[in-house]
Design an enzyme around this catalytic site. Structure first.
Site, mmCIF file in Angstrom:
data_model
loop_
_atom_site.group_PDB
_atom_site.id
_atom_site.type_symbol
_atom_site.label_atom_id
_atom_site.label_comp_id
_atom_site.label_asym_id
_atom_site.label_seq_id
_atom_site.Cartn_x
_atom_site.Cartn_y
_atom_site.Cartn_z
ATOM 1 N N SER A 179 19.040 13.410 2.153
ATOM 2 C CA SER A 179 19.877 12.366 1.566
ATOM 3 C C SER A 179 19.885 12.513 0.051
ATOM 4 C CB SER A 179 19.337 10.985 1.948
ATOM 5 O OG SER A 179 19.974 9.964 1.201
ATOM 6 N N TYR B 93 11.405 5.891 1.911
ATOM 7 C CA TYR B 93 12.564 6.637 2.401
ATOM 8 C C TYR B 93 12.950 7.739 1.410
ATOM 9 C CZ TYR B 93 17.271 7.620 4.119
ATOM 10 O OH TYR B 93 18.394 8.253 4.601
ATOM 11 N N ASN C 88 21.219 10.375 20.164
ATOM 12 C CA ASN C 88 21.762 9.392 21.109
ATOM 13 C C ASN C 88 22.688 8.385 20.440
ATOM 14 O OD1 ASN C 88 19.488 8.443 19.736
ATOM 15 N ND2 ASN C 88 19.041 6.904 21.298
ATOM 16 N N GLY D 254 24.944 7.391 16.349
ATOM 17 C CA GLY D 254 25.229 7.691 14.951
ATOM 18 C C GLY D 254 25.665 9.112 14.674
ATOM 19 N N ILE D 255 25.221 9.644 13.541
ATOM 20 C CA ILE D 255 25.627 10.977 13.105
ATOM 21 C C ILE D 255 25.142 12.042 14.087
ATOM 22 C CG2 ILE D 255 25.388 12.699 11.264
ATOM 23 C CD1 ILE D 255 25.074 10.356 9.302
ATOM 24 N N GLY D 256 23.925 11.863 14.605
ATOM 25 C CA GLY D 256 23.394 12.836 15.563
ATOM 26 C C GLY D 256 24.234 12.921 16.821
ATOM 27 N N GLY E 2 17.426 12.673 17.264
ATOM 28 C CA GLY E 2 18.209 11.470 16.968
ATOM 29 C C GLY E 2 19.659 11.629 17.362
#
Length: 421
Positions: free
Chosen positions: A254, A284, A127, A129-131, A125
């Site tokens: 999280s 989630y 590409n 946001g946080i990644g 992940g």
């Protein structure tokens, strides 16, 4: 840098100077008496510094033969060893480290002076946001990063942006296709990674989905469960052969794990939610609990191999494209955006857990705001952790066979999972 250490405790008394030897030891000298000692005159503790110069520094000799240090980017010069800025006390115990950063610290601050040249990291992940911010921060400090993503077009755009901003060589940014909603794709990804590198120093399991309606993957499992948990577990186990001594595995979980519920999970022999019991938020929450439980089990499995496995919470309600699945979530995230962390701040804990020398030897912990904290009661239950791990293996085995995970299936006696807790 947000340094939370007590200045009064670590500050040198008047008349004392801190100096270093070439091999990375720190000594203290009294300018009044010329007394030299190896322990801090106030704390009584020994300190050490990195053997290598901080990232961006070189050493030379001036006209008089005196050692001179030069910062390549700025041209600044000093006769003071820049490694002293990164001196740390010798540990008596692996968990003996102070809190240096907090929720307002950024990934760039965490990496100040850190040289990651020669290191290789894989980030799922990455590409956006946080990644993406995590990848950019590591690349900026010399790390080779493998971008493991589903959308290869946006991955290439992300790489071009990072190269433009960091001036890094595109040769240091690799790509592999990874669709966590397909266990076959996970297996292909692991095989592809092994053709790129024989040693993975850092594995950051960052990708995730949130707020999805009930949708089944091609493997006939609920999507949030498979993408956030099962796919990452399978990938991690398949990549074990390229994880070496001192490699670090980071599960991005999280604080939502605290609201997880495992009611009926074990009696139904299916830790993936069924259609009739489905709640997107609970799916989630449970997946984030499973991240921590997986990290706990693997930290014990790999302790003797010195592969360190930890989990973390990146930040509360960070505004990323994680909320794109439903308009209501997008609205909520938009409204709270001014009160949340920036992406650089959100990436800080991932970068800290993946790279900080303070965490050498540290495994099996859960971090929030760049420091460890206690997880929920469920997340600390070893029996639940082992059962979730065993049932997860069984779900993989039923769909993909045991290749690459045989020893874990045997060890956790998947065939003998209790029918009821």
């Amino acid at each position: 840098m947000h340094n939370l250490e007590s200045d009064s405790e670590d500050e040198l008394p008047p008349g004392w100077e801190e100096k270093s030897t070439e091999d990375g030891n720190v000594y203290f000298i009294s300018t009044c008496t010329n007394k030299i000692q190896w322990t801090h005159p106030r704390t009584g503790k020994k300190k050490v510094i990195p053997k290598e110069l901080p990232f961006g520094w070189t050493k030379t000799v001036d006209e008089s033969g005196k050692t001179l240090y030069v910062q390549k980017e700025t041209g600044d010069k000093t006769y003071i060893d820049p490694r002293l800025a990164f001196a740390k006390e010798e540990k008596k115990h692996v968990h003996d480290f102070r809190q240096k950063y907090d929720g307002s610290s950024t990934a760039f601050q965490i990496l100040h002076g850190v040289d990651l040249s020669g290191k290789c990291a894989l980030i799922t992940g990455s590409n956006s946001g946080i990644g993406f911010e995590t990848a950019k921060s590591l690349v900026r400090h010399g790390c080779t990063v493998i971008f493991a993503n589903r959308n290869m077009e946006s991955t290439q755009t992300a790489i071009e942006e990072i190269v433009k901003e960091t001036k890094a060589s595109e040769d240091n940014l690799k790509t592999v296709h990874l669709d966590l909603a397909s266990l076959h794709s996970v297996k292909k990804c692991a095989l592809a990674v092994k053709t790129i590198t024989s040693c993975l120093d850092i594995l950051i399991l960052n990708a995730g989905v949130f707020g999805l309606p009930y949708i089944e993957t091609e493997n006939e499992l609920e999507t949030t469960f498979q993408v956030n948990h099962l796919g990452h577990l399978y990938l991690t186990l398949l990549l074990e052969p390229v994880l070496k001594h001192d490699s670090r595995v980071v599960f991005v979980s999280s604080e939502s794990h605290r609201f997880a519920s495992l009611k009926n999970v074990f009696t139904q022999q299916n830790i993936s939610m069924t259609r009739d019991q489905y709640s997107s938020m609970m799916a989630y929450n449970n997946s984030k609990l499973f991240n921590i439980l997986t990290a706990k089990v693997l930290s014990e499995e790999w302790r003797s191999k010195n592969i360190r496995v930890n989990s973390l919470h990146p930040g509360n309600m960070v505004f990323t494209n994680l909320s794109k699945s439903w308009w209501l979530y997008r609205l909520v995230f938009f409204l709270i955006r001014p009160f949340t962390k920036s992406l650089q701040q959100a990436a800080a804990t991932s970068v800290y857990v993946a790279t900080s020398a303070d965490l050498d030897g540290v495994t099996g912990l859960y971090f929030n705001n760049c420091f460890y904290c206690e997880e929920s009661t469920l997340a600390r239950d070893k029996d639940i952790a082992n059962e979730v791990f065993a049932m997860s293996l069984k779900m993989i085995d039923d769909r993909m066979g045991s290749e690459g995970i045989e020893k874990y299936i045997d060890r956790y006696c998947v065939a003998n999972i209790q029918s009821e807790r």
